[in-house]
Design an enzyme around this catalytic site. Sequence first.
Site, mmCIF file in Angstrom:
data_model
loop_
_atom_site.group_PDB
_atom_site.id
_atom_site.type_symbol
_atom_site.label_atom_id
_atom_site.label_comp_id
_atom_site.label_asym_id
_atom_site.label_seq_id
_atom_site.Cartn_x
_atom_site.Cartn_y
_atom_site.Cartn_z
ATOM 1 N N ASP A 1 -9.431 -5.975 -9.428
ATOM 2 C CA ASP A 1 -9.440 -4.528 -9.216
ATOM 3 C C ASP A 1 -9.012 -4.153 -7.801
ATOM 4 O OD1 ASP A 1 -11.743 -5.636 -8.091
ATOM 5 O OD2 ASP A 1 -13.123 -4.138 -8.891
ATOM 6 N N ASP B 1 -10.221 -6.380 -0.491
ATOM 7 C CA ASP B 1 -10.668 -5.781 0.763
ATOM 8 C C ASP B 1 -10.480 -6.810 1.882
ATOM 9 O OD1 ASP B 1 -11.930 -4.286 2.702
ATOM 10 O OD2 ASP B 1 -13.913 -4.363 1.806
ATOM 11 N N GLY C 1 -10.350 -9.947 1.396
ATOM 12 C CA GLY C 1 -9.553 -11.035 0.829
ATOM 13 C C GLY C 1 -10.350 -12.323 0.668
ATOM 14 N N ARG D 1 -18.263 3.466 -12.909
ATOM 15 C CA ARG D 1 -17.189 2.683 -13.534
ATOM 16 C C ARG D 1 -16.452 3.475 -14.608
ATOM 17 N NH1 ARG D 1 -17.731 -2.785 -11.993
ATOM 18 N NH2 ARG D 1 -19.878 -3.471 -11.752
HETATM 19 P P1 IMP Z 1 -13.268 -8.903 -0.585
HETATM 20 O O1 IMP Z 1 -13.754 -10.301 -0.788
HETATM 21 O O2 IMP Z 1 -13.778 -8.313 0.710
HETATM 22 O O3 IMP Z 1 -11.748 -8.783 -0.693
HETATM 23 O O4 IMP Z 1 -13.935 -8.014 -1.692
HETATM 24 C C1 IMP Z 1 -13.376 -7.876 -2.911
HETATM 25 C C2 IMP Z 1 -14.371 -7.346 -3.917
HETATM 26 O O5 IMP Z 1 -15.257 -6.408 -3.340
HETATM 27 C C3 IMP Z 1 -13.634 -6.632 -5.009
HETATM 28 O O6 IMP Z 1 -13.454 -7.488 -6.100
HETATM 29 C C4 IMP Z 1 -14.532 -5.495 -5.367
HETATM 30 O O7 IMP Z 1 -15.363 -5.877 -6.433
HETATM 31 C C5 IMP Z 1 -15.380 -5.266 -4.150
HETATM 32 N N1 IMP Z 1 -14.878 -4.098 -3.400
HETATM 33 C C6 IMP Z 1 -14.115 -4.067 -2.294
HETATM 34 N N2 IMP Z 1 -13.833 -2.820 -1.916
HETATM 35 C C7 IMP Z 1 -14.411 -2.028 -2.839
HETATM 36 C C8 IMP Z 1 -14.441 -0.605 -3.027
HETATM 37 O O8 IMP Z 1 -13.856 0.207 -2.292
HETATM 38 N N3 IMP Z 1 -15.130 -0.173 -4.120
HETATM 39 C C9 IMP Z 1 -15.777 -1.002 -4.984
HETATM 40 N N4 IMP Z 1 -15.749 -2.332 -4.854
HETATM 41 C C10 IMP Z 1 -15.076 -2.844 -3.781
HETATM 42 MG MG MG Z 2 -14.118 -7.335 -7.943
#
Ligand code: IMP
Ligand code: MG
Length: 171
Positions: free
Chosen positions: A96, A99, A101, A161
């Site tokens: 989805d 952020d 990564g 959601r």
């Molecule tokens: P990362 O590991 O920081 O890239 O986080 C990724 C995960 O955090 C995604 O799969 C989302 O489930 C959740 N996430 C990151 N940003 C958002 C947001 O703005 N809204 C909701 N979920 C988020």
């Molecule tokens: Mg996710």
Amino acid sequence: MRPEVLFTSEEIKREVARLAHEISRDYRGRSPLLVGILKGSFVFLADLIRMMDIPVEVDFVILSSYGSGTESSGEVKVIHGLEQSIEGKDVIIVEDIVDSGITLSHFMDDLSTRNPASLRLCVLVDKTARREKDIQIDYMGMQVHDEFVVGYGIDCDEQYRYLPDICQVKD
Ligand code: IMP
Ligand code: MG
């Protein structure tokens, strides 16, 4: 918190159709395995595969990087893994939102050790402001800076959601 529309359902539909077209074109004659990361990708994946015109297989994993709230904990847990071997398969991870990564770089490192024929990444929302891990997004929908978004399968503490649009939540 009150949600404010960033991308309407019509805009999302156009982007998903474009991604479906690109993937169908690139994998013509093959049948890739789409791996959705639950729960956030379930609406996106469901729409994506119905707009593609090649056969695909689907599997899901549950990863956890956020405890609750809007900040990453930096920890990635596999809560439910793949039900099949990916050896020799063309794998496309469907996520989805990216952020930091961290979630995807851990998961992609793990999958790449399991000998897939190919491994690519399809992401609906690329959140650019807080990227920590350099990851290549092969199929990308839309970009946001550091807004916290919900809707179209994406949650904030399991809420929102069901919204058809992608919205920003502000305190
Ligand atoms: P990362 O590991 O920081 O890239 O986080 C990724 C995960 O955090 C995604 O799969 C989302 O489930 C959740 N996430 C990151 N940003 C958002 C947001 O703005 N809204 C909701 N979920 C988020
Ligand atoms: Mg996710």
